[in-house]
Design a protein around this motif. Structure first.
Motif: not given
Length: 226
Positions: A14-16, A18, A20, A186-187
């Motif tokens: 999930t985006p949480h 991510y 980078w 975004g998941s």
């Protein structure tokens, strides 16, 4: 490097979650969703281009699949705003860049060796959408092994009407829910063979990138390195 490398297992990011990671090229970062190998390995990623960032021209021996999520992604003098879907077949080359910045979903080195046709689809074009099984659908690619499309799912509706032989999804609008787990915009979710009656669209519905068939017939690492 191994990241969610076993295609027979359930995986989700999930985006949480991510993380980078800088690429070898300044201004380009990625979130690794699944990966086998290093810079030339088989990979599924979310890639972020800072404004005015670029990669040198390079080849894709086992192909590359791209969905532009935001901003504008460019190949040379051709520009693809959010919503464009691209397939660069094995043996193709390009010089990617972004003047304004972009976020793209990328599947690298996962195409069958015989695939040869480039694909360019603007999913914002309403003529690309059709109704299938009562839902709006935008076909992106299909062959004897894999099927790729965008699908709009009404709020509260189940994603799958019955068992599936594996599937991979990216939420591009809205959200999905599976019991207490929410997969927001975004998941990324990968599902092994099975039934998923609890996987439903969220309160405002969802639009998902959906790929099926490929998990039962994965590209071998030998092919991916050719």
């Amino acid at each position: 490097m191994l990241m969610n490398a076993d295609l027979s297992l359930h995986a989700a990011v999930t985006p949480h979650q991510y993380q980078w990671i800088a690429s070898p090229q300044p201004g380009v970062e990625r979130v690794m969703l699944d990966r086998v190998g290093g810079e030339n390995g088989r990979a599924t990623s979310v890639v972020r281009y800072a404004p005015h960032s670029w990669f040198p021209r390079h080849q894709h021996p086992a192909g590359e699949e791209i969905l532009v999520l935001s901003g504008t992604f460019s190949e040379g003098d051709t520009h693809y705003p959010a919503g464009w879907y691209l397939r660069n077949p094995p043996g193709s080359s390009h010089q990617p860049s972004s003047a304004e910045g972009a976020v793209i979903f990328v599947k690298l080195r996962q195409m069958q060796r015989g695939e040869s046709r480039p694909v360019r689809i603007d999913t914002r074009d309403v003529s690309r959408w059709t109704v299938r099984n009562g839902r709006e659908c935008c076909p992106l690619f299909s062959d004897d092994i894999e099927h790729v499309y965008l699908e709009r799912i009404p709020a509260g509706a189940t994603v799958f009407g019955g068992p599936v032989e594996g599937a991979e999804m990216l939420v591009v609008e809205g959200s999905l829910r599976e019991r207490a787990q929410e997969y927001e915009l975004g998941s990324w979710v990968r599902l092994p063979t099975g039934a998923y009656p609890d996987l439903v669209a969220g309160r405002f519905g969802a639009c998902v990138y959906l790929k099926t068939g490929h998990l039962a017939n994965p590209v071998s690492l030998e092919c991916a390195s050719c």
